[in-house]
Design a protein around this motif. Structure first.
Motif: not given
Length: 399
Positions: A369-393
């Motif tokens: 369960s731990t690794w399933q959550m990591i595989n789900l949340l970490v990529p989503t967080a990275i995509i959200g972070l990149l989208a936020g940086i792009g919007f700010w730029i």
């Protein structure tokens, strides 16, 4: 994939090697006939030049002569495959000098006459001793083969009829204690990753102390082994193990590597005068002794040679087109010949194994369960972070 490196290297060597080493077969003691040595000969000829040495038969002397030594020197190694007639004193002297001149040898010899076809015809046979007059020759290299047959509770399977149902014969598999399966003995490149090798009525090898020779047990029986002396009956009903407690002799050597500084057995004997350039020793001697000639023998099925290592007696009569059980005889012999002839690099490649670490099933279940959550949340967080940086730029650039 673990064999690809070896296969590529082997193909390159075959294409570029114009000075192939030579292997000769000694045949004037009624060794294995051509049909039963075809598998081994074909395997060897892929890498080496193979030749049958016929001089003693052609000149009708039926023994090696001092004049044969120069002819034998062209071979890098000699094979003696299941002789049935005794060796003369001159045979042994010439072979001794062949070894002293740097030649390598593989000897697959038996001290008891026992054949499976004879047992099937009559149900039992007497295991007669076979004196090849080689005791003194092998003794010089620290080896003695005793006139007895090894019995191994973990022998290879054969098919026997065990009854009749509605007019049809029924068959079953039985462990046959006289078909010993050679398993890896001491650590050595020849047998480092070898599968079981099929022996038939093998004899026990005793190693004798010799400070000049390194002795390595290549193949032995299993721990659950015993011996049957010669001049005793061997019967098919011995597939039924009645007294398991008798099989407590431990591992019995059946194939041995001898290497080191070999001294001639004739160094202080008058026979040395037969050779003007007699050599009393060699510093890089190598010899392999196998206590069963059938290790090198391919069986015949309907008159056609089988592959080396295939157990003819594992084919069911009610399914004659079924595949027989196959053992690692060919791999063992090729490894042994490569070692004798100095091809240690190819031997290492052939034996290389890719170690794949296994997952712990307990850890997988606990952390699933731990690794399933990591595989789900970490990529989503990275995509959200990149989208936020792009919007700010973009906001900063066009504001």
């Amino acid at each position: 994939t673990e064999k690809l490196e070896y296969l590529f290297a082997e193909k390159i060597q075959k294409a570029t090697n114009f000075e192939r080493k030579r292997v000769g077969f000694i045949v004037h003691h009624d060794e294995l006939p051509e049909a039963n040595i075809q598998g081994l000969g074909s395997a060897l000829s892929e890498k080496y030049d193979v030749e049958i040495y016929l001089n003693p038969i052609a000149n009708k002397s039926f023994t090696l002569q001092p004049s044969d030594l120069d002819s034998l020197k062209r071979f890098d190694a000699l094979i003696v495959a299941k002789p049935t007639l005794p060796f003369s004193d001159m045979d042994k002297l010439v072979l001794d000098q062949y070894i002293m001149n740097g030649g390598k040898m593989m000897m697959a010899v038996e001290t008891v006459d026992a054949e499976m076809d004879s047992i099937f015809r009559s149900g039992k046979i007497v295991a007669f001793p076979r004196d090849l007059k080689l005791n003194d020759f092998l003794f010089n290299y620290g080896v003695r083969i005793h006139p007895a047959v090894i019995k191994d509770m973990n022998g290879a399977q054969i098919v026997l009829a065990d009854g009749e149902t509605a007019g049809n014969t029924s068959y079953n598999y039985y462990n046959w204690p006289y078909f010993e399966l050679g398993i890896k003995g001491e650590e050595n490149p020849i047998t480092s990753s070898i599968d079981p090798v099929l022996f038939q009525f093998a004899n026990p090898i005793e190693l004798l102390k010799n400070p000049n020779i390194k002795q390595t047990v290549l193949l032995s029986s299993s721990e659950q082994s015993s011996l049957k002396p010669a001049l005793n009956y061997i019967q098919l009903n011995e597939v039924e193990i009645e007294n398991p407690e008798e099989y407590k002799m431990g591992k019995i050597p059946m194939a041995v590597l001898l290497e080191g500084n070999f001294n001639s057995a004739y160094a202080s004997r008058y026979e040395r005068k037969e050779f003007p350039n007699f050599k009393p020793k060699t510093t890089d001697g190598k010899m392999i002794v196998i206590s069963d000639g059938d290790v090198l023998k391919n069986a015949l099925w309907r008159g056609i040679p089988m592959q080396l290592g295939e157990n003819k007696f594992s084919v069911r009569p009610d399914n004659p087109d079924g595949k027989p059980k196959t053992y690692a005889n060919q791999t063992f012999i090729m490894n042994a010949m490569d070692y004798l002839l100095g091809d240690s690099d190819f031997l290492a490649l052939r034996n290389r194994k890719l170690e794949i670490p296994l997952l712990s099933e307990t850890t997988v279940l606990q952390e699933k369960s731990t690794w399933q959550m990591i595989n789900l949340l970490v990529p989503t967080a990275i995509i959200g972070l990149l989208a936020g940086i792009g919007f700010w730029i973009r906001k900063k650039r066009y504001s």
